[in-house]
Design a protein around this motif. Sequence first.
Motif, PDB file in Angstrom:
ATOM      1  N   ARG A  93       0.835  -1.208   0.000  1.00 41.25           N
ATOM      2  CA  ARG A  93       0.000   0.000   0.000  1.00 41.25           C
ATOM      3  C   ARG A  93       0.870   1.258   0.000  1.00 41.25           C
ATOM      4  O   ARG A  93       0.571   2.243  -0.670  1.00 41.25           O
ATOM      5  N   ARG A  94       1.955   1.217   0.771  1.00 40.09           N
ATOM      6  CA  ARG A  94       2.841   2.372   0.831  1.00 40.09           C
ATOM      7  C   ARG A  94       3.493   2.635  -0.528  1.00 40.09           C
ATOM      8  O   ARG A  94       3.739   3.778  -0.898  1.00 40.09           O
ATOM      9  N   ARG A  95       3.754   1.571  -1.288  1.00 40.75           N
ATOM     10  CA  ARG A  95       4.371   1.724  -2.609  1.00 40.75           C
ATOM     11  C   ARG A  95       3.356   1.927  -3.720  1.00 40.75           C
ATOM     12  O   ARG A  95       3.724   2.051  -4.882  1.00 40.75           O
ATOM     13  N   GLY A  96       2.064   1.888  -3.380  1.00 42.48           N
ATOM     14  CA  GLY A  96       1.031   2.099  -4.379  1.00 42.48           C
ATOM     15  C   GLY A  96       0.709   0.867  -5.204  1.00 42.48           C
ATOM     16  O   GLY A  96       0.145   0.979  -6.287  1.00 42.48           O
ATOM     17  N   ARG A  97       1.056  -0.299  -4.717  1.00 38.29           N
ATOM     18  CA  ARG A  97       0.797  -1.543  -5.437  1.00 38.29           C
ATOM     19  C   ARG A  97      -0.423  -2.245  -4.851  1.00 38.29           C
ATOM     20  O   ARG A  97      -0.948  -1.869  -3.811  1.00 38.29           O
ATOM     21  N   THR A  98      -0.828  -3.304  -5.508  1.00 39.22           N
ATOM     22  CA  THR A  98      -1.990  -4.053  -5.055  1.00 39.22           C
ATOM     23  C   THR A  98      -1.633  -4.905  -3.827  1.00 39.22           C
ATOM     24  O   THR A  98      -0.544  -5.483  -3.772  1.00 39.22           O
ATOM     25  N   PRO A  99      -2.520  -4.989  -2.839  1.00 38.25           N
ATOM     26  CA  PRO A  99      -2.214  -5.793  -1.651  1.00 38.25           C
ATOM     27  C   PRO A  99      -2.529  -7.276  -1.813  1.00 38.25           C
ATOM     28  O   PRO A  99      -2.260  -8.058  -0.903  1.00 38.25           O
ATOM     29  N   TRP A 100      -3.078  -7.672  -2.936  1.00 37.53           N
ATOM     30  CA  TRP A 100      -3.529  -9.059  -3.097  1.00 37.53           C
ATOM     31  C   TRP A 100      -2.388 -10.062  -3.014  1.00 37.53           C
ATOM     32  O   TRP A 100      -2.588 -11.202  -2.608  1.00 37.53           O
ATOM     33  N   LEU A 101      -1.196  -9.671  -3.397  1.00 35.80           N
ATOM     34  CA  LEU A 101      -0.063 -10.590  -3.317  1.00 35.80           C
ATOM     35  C   LEU A 101       0.360 -10.854  -1.879  1.00 35.80           C
ATOM     36  O   LEU A 101       1.141 -11.773  -1.616  1.00 35.80           O
ATOM     37  N   ALA A 102      -0.153 -10.078  -0.935  1.00 37.95           N
ATOM     38  CA  ALA A 102       0.185 -10.275   0.473  1.00 37.95           C
ATOM     39  C   ALA A 102      -0.460 -11.529   1.038  1.00 37.95           C
ATOM     40  O   ALA A 102      -0.033 -12.022   2.090  1.00 37.95           O
ATOM     41  N   LEU A 103      -1.477 -12.055   0.371  1.00 34.71           N
ATOM     42  CA  LEU A 103      -2.120 -13.267   0.861  1.00 34.71           C
ATOM     43  C   LEU A 103      -1.213 -14.485   0.702  1.00 34.71           C
ATOM     44  O   LEU A 103      -1.294 -15.430   1.486  1.00 34.71           O
TER      45      LEU A 103
END
Length: 123
Positions: A93-103
């Motif tokens: 989120r801080r880098r402006g990317r999608t959080p979906w890869l965090a799963l």
Amino acid sequence: MYGPPPAPWIRPEPRKPSEIAFGAVAGLLLLGSSLLNGALLFLLCFVGDGCGSTAMSRERVCHGSGAAQVFAAPWVSLVAAVAAAGVVAARARRRGRTPWLALLPGVLVHGAGLAFVYASIWG
């Protein structure tokens, strides 16, 4: 109004619909994992039943602190998975990317804990 206006970095940005969906999916995965861990804990209550017989010799569970490790591993791995997914999602989120890869790190960490339980009992 007195004083300077609030700094722009203090005011949080509004959430995007994809971030709201990510939070909902992550919450559902957390709920499902908690239910899975609860069911596994119920089943693990019966693991020590075969410790007195020679047919079911589970060395790690029957002797020493193996039983405590087997009971705690799913919950420790769930907490570690939530922490890993949270850190990766915050960085995304801080880098402006999608959080979906965090799963993915969360699933891998929790899966490793469940694999440890499996290997401890039947491995």
